[in-house]
Design an enzyme around this catalytic site. Structure first.
Site, PDB file in Angstrom:
ATOM      1  N   ASN A  23      12.768   6.637 -15.241  1.00 33.29           N
ATOM      2  CA  ASN A  23      11.663   6.732 -14.298  1.00 33.29           C
ATOM      3  C   ASN A  23      11.781   5.518 -13.379  1.00 33.29           C
ATOM      4  O   ASN A  23      11.396   4.409 -13.748  1.00 33.29           O
ATOM      5  CB  ASN A  23      10.349   6.727 -15.082  1.00 33.29           C
ATOM      6  CG  ASN A  23       9.133   6.851 -14.177  1.00 33.29           C
ATOM      7  OD1 ASN A  23       9.254   6.785 -12.954  1.00 33.29           O
ATOM      8  ND2 ASN A  23       7.971   7.013 -14.773  1.00 33.29           N
ATOM      9  N   ARG A 114      12.873  11.319 -13.544  1.00 35.95           N
ATOM     10  CA  ARG A 114      11.586  11.724 -12.979  1.00 35.95           C
ATOM     11  C   ARG A 114      11.709  11.627 -11.459  1.00 35.95           C
ATOM     12  O   ARG A 114      12.070  10.571 -10.932  1.00 35.95           O
ATOM     13  CB  ARG A 114      10.478  10.795 -13.462  1.00 35.95           C
ATOM     14  CG  ARG A 114       9.171  11.141 -12.824  1.00 35.95           C
ATOM     15  CD  ARG A 114       8.134  10.105 -13.104  1.00 35.95           C
ATOM     16  NE  ARG A 114       6.882  10.514 -12.471  1.00 35.95           N
ATOM     17  CZ  ARG A 114       5.958   9.666 -12.056  1.00 35.95           C
ATOM     18  NH1 ARG A 114       6.128   8.375 -12.206  1.00 35.95           N
ATOM     19  NH2 ARG A 114       4.866  10.106 -11.498  1.00 35.95           N
ATOM     20  N   HIS A 203       1.734  14.675 -11.158  1.00 38.21           N
ATOM     21  CA  HIS A 203       1.523  14.597 -12.616  1.00 38.21           C
ATOM     22  C   HIS A 203       1.867  15.929 -13.297  1.00 38.21           C
ATOM     23  O   HIS A 203       1.373  16.222 -14.387  1.00 38.21           O
ATOM     24  CB  HIS A 203       0.054  14.293 -12.983  1.00 38.21           C
ATOM     25  CG  HIS A 203      -0.415  12.917 -12.639  1.00 38.21           C
ATOM     26  ND1 HIS A 203      -1.700  12.656 -12.234  1.00 38.21           N
ATOM     27  CD2 HIS A 203       0.214  11.719 -12.652  1.00 38.21           C
ATOM     28  CE1 HIS A 203      -1.854  11.367 -12.018  1.00 38.21           C
ATOM     29  NE2 HIS A 203      -0.695  10.764 -12.258  1.00 38.21           N
ATOM     30  N   ARG A 264      -7.345   4.387  -5.889  1.00 40.33           N
ATOM     31  CA  ARG A 264      -7.393   5.385  -4.800  1.00 40.33           C
ATOM     32  C   ARG A 264      -8.771   6.025  -4.724  1.00 40.33           C
ATOM     33  O   ARG A 264      -9.400   6.282  -5.748  1.00 40.33           O
ATOM     34  CB  ARG A 264      -6.365   6.499  -5.041  1.00 40.33           C
ATOM     35  CG  ARG A 264      -4.932   6.036  -5.025  1.00 40.33           C
ATOM     36  CD  ARG A 264      -3.980   7.236  -5.057  1.00 40.33           C
ATOM     37  NE  ARG A 264      -2.628   6.810  -5.346  1.00 40.33           N
ATOM     38  CZ  ARG A 264      -1.960   7.167  -6.437  1.00 40.33           C
ATOM     39  NH1 ARG A 264      -2.494   7.988  -7.328  1.00 40.33           N
ATOM     40  NH2 ARG A 264      -0.742   6.735  -6.632  1.00 40.33           N
ATOM     41  N   GLU A 407       5.132  12.295 -20.995  1.00 42.53           N
ATOM     42  CA  GLU A 407       5.942  12.776 -19.872  1.00 42.53           C
ATOM     43  C   GLU A 407       7.431  12.603 -20.138  1.00 42.53           C
ATOM     44  O   GLU A 407       8.239  13.432 -19.740  1.00 42.53           O
ATOM     45  CB  GLU A 407       5.519  12.035 -18.591  1.00 42.53           C
ATOM     46  CG  GLU A 407       4.162  12.521 -18.096  1.00 42.53           C
ATOM     47  CD  GLU A 407       3.490  11.581 -17.115  1.00 42.53           C
ATOM     48  OE1 GLU A 407       2.969  10.534 -17.574  1.00 42.53           O
ATOM     49  OE2 GLU A 407       3.479  11.872 -15.925  1.00 42.53           O
TER      50      GLU A 407
END
Ligand code: ADP
Length: 421
Positions: A23, A114, A203, A264, A407
């Site tokens: 990743n 990823r 996601h 965010r 993940e």
């Protein structure tokens, strides 16, 4: 890839059974090496602050005991400049070699990367070719922060093992099943198409993994259940999953849309940006930073860690309380919206750092939804464990669950399945 017939000569036994998951961020690389015979982890680690004087590599060889592996006692750390991604990956390769898990091992089947943005083109994991890389590059304008780092990671890994299959697993892929009614913004359709403006969602690897694991927890096949997944990490997103397929998700063209996140804003009237430009005199870049980095929980109360926010609330801090309430209000709106989108809901499931650990967030998000068949049992909600579990009382019509996301395992599974197909 290498595979040999077993004794009966019928089912091939794969000699290469390890997957390295990478990743790659702009200044970091996280990695895990997994043994796909039992999904155990052989090593995990990360390199951070790449390009700085104070780069740091943390590497942990694990026991690989079949249940995900426990933190080994052999954790190694080193600090000192690591100039770029190439140097970072070489350092990782050296650490793996020290544990006899080197990248040159014939047991390594593939590297799974990823990749954040796959646009509409990539709805499934994909073996990386020059054409695939070009396409990932073409998507840089819609993922300027993520795709360039992902590309660098891929190129570096290719240089290290040019003979090995490299697979891209896209954050957006799971959401490509969204109907046009959910994926399109109601803006001029020609302008939207010319600039590939639509809702892609992110996601996806987590939403795919968690919705499937939730079906397992309910003792059902994913095709039989409708699930609302709430991935609440520092970034946060919700999705509505019908029979194993995503039908709506809260992030959009970029990860900015939707829930209130650590830094965010999530949903906002787009006219706020015109106002900031015209009235506050801010530049586009300044607004970008404001909404992505200085908003959400951190913008509201100065902290983005839910643990700290809860601590402040316990001390009577009103700003922390307001931030929490805005966070919960948005979450509730999405639960209600996705309930309506799905029509029938079998489970609402919480995952990621906040979702897995913050019992007060789960309790507050579900509070008052009894008429929808939703409730949380206070005792079950307070239990701390790493396993998937139900937190709803037995009488509740809809299950409420906590399902830890993974993940890396999902990327490894998808990569392994593809190279063995
Ligand atoms: P990401 O992958 O998006 O960086 P994670 O899924 O790791 O994020 O979630 C990180 C967030 O999880 C932290 O910012 C913090 O708010 C929250 N978190 C982690 N542990 C706890 C905890 N024990 N209680 C409450 N919140 C927690």
């Amino acid at each position: 890839m290498t595979s040999t017939p077993n004794r009966e000569g019928a089912v091939p036994v794969t000699a290469a059974h390890r997957i390295l998951v990478l990743n790659s961020g702009s200044s970091s690389v996280k990695y895990q090496l997994l043994d796909m015979r039992d999904s155990s982890r052989l090593a995990v680690g990360l390199v951070e602050r790449i390009g700085e004087e104070t780069s740091r590599l943390v590497h942990s060889p694990l026991t690989g005991d079949g249940d995900g592996g426990g933190e080994g006692s052999g954790k190694r750390e080193r600090t000192g400049p690591i100039a770029d991604h190439e140097a970072a990956l070489k350092a990782v390769a050296d650490e793996l070699t020290r544990d006899r898990l080197g990248l040159d091992s014939p047991e390594l089947a593939a590297i799974g990367h990823r990749v954040v943005h796959g646009g509409l083109k990539f709805s499934a994991p994909t073996v990386i070719t020059d054409e695939v890389l070009t396409e990932i590059e073409r998507l840089v304008p819609v993922a300027p922060l993520h795709n360039p780092a992902n590309i660098t990671g891929i190129r570096t890994a290719q240089a290290l093992r040019p003979d090995l299959p490299q697979v891209a697993v896209f954050d957006t892929a799971f959401h490509t099943t969204m109907p046009e009614s959910a994926a399109r913004y109601a803006i001029d359709i020609e302008t939207a198409d010319a600039h590939r403006i639509r809702r892609y969602g992110f996601h996806g690897t987590s939403h795919a993994f968690v919705s499937r694991e939730t079906a397992k927890l309910l003792g059902k096949d994913p095709s039989e259940v409708n699930v609302i997944v709430l991935h609440l990490g520092n970034g946060a997103s919700a999705s509505a999953v019908r029979g194993g397929e995503c039908v709506d998700t809260s992030m959009g063209l970029t990860p900015l849309e939707g829930l209130v996140m650590g830094t965010r804003s999530g949903d906002i009237d787009p006219a706020v940006t015109f106002h900031l430009k015209r009235v506050a005199g801010m530049s586009t870049d300044e607004i970008d930073v404001l909404l992505n980095k200085k908003s959400g929980l951190v913008g509201l109360c100065g902290d983005n860690d839910m643990r700290e926010i809860r601590r402040r609330i316990d001390e009577g801090d009103q700003r922390a309380l307001l931030a929490f309430e805005i966070y919960i209000h948005r979450l509730k709106k999405y639960i209600g919206a996705y309930y309506a989108v799905l029509g029938r809901v079998d489970a609402v499931v919480f995952t990621a750092g906040v979702g897995e650990n913050a019992a007060p967030v789960r309790a507050a998000a579900i509070a008052g939804l009894e008429e929808l068949g939703l409730a949380v049992d206070a005792d079950l909600n307070a239990v701390r464990t790493d396993s998937a579990r139900l937190i709803s009382p037995e009488y509740a019509r809809v299950a409420v669950a906590v399902v830890p996301t993974d993940e890396e395992l999902e990327i490894a599974r998808q990569t392994y399945a593809l190279v063995n197909a």
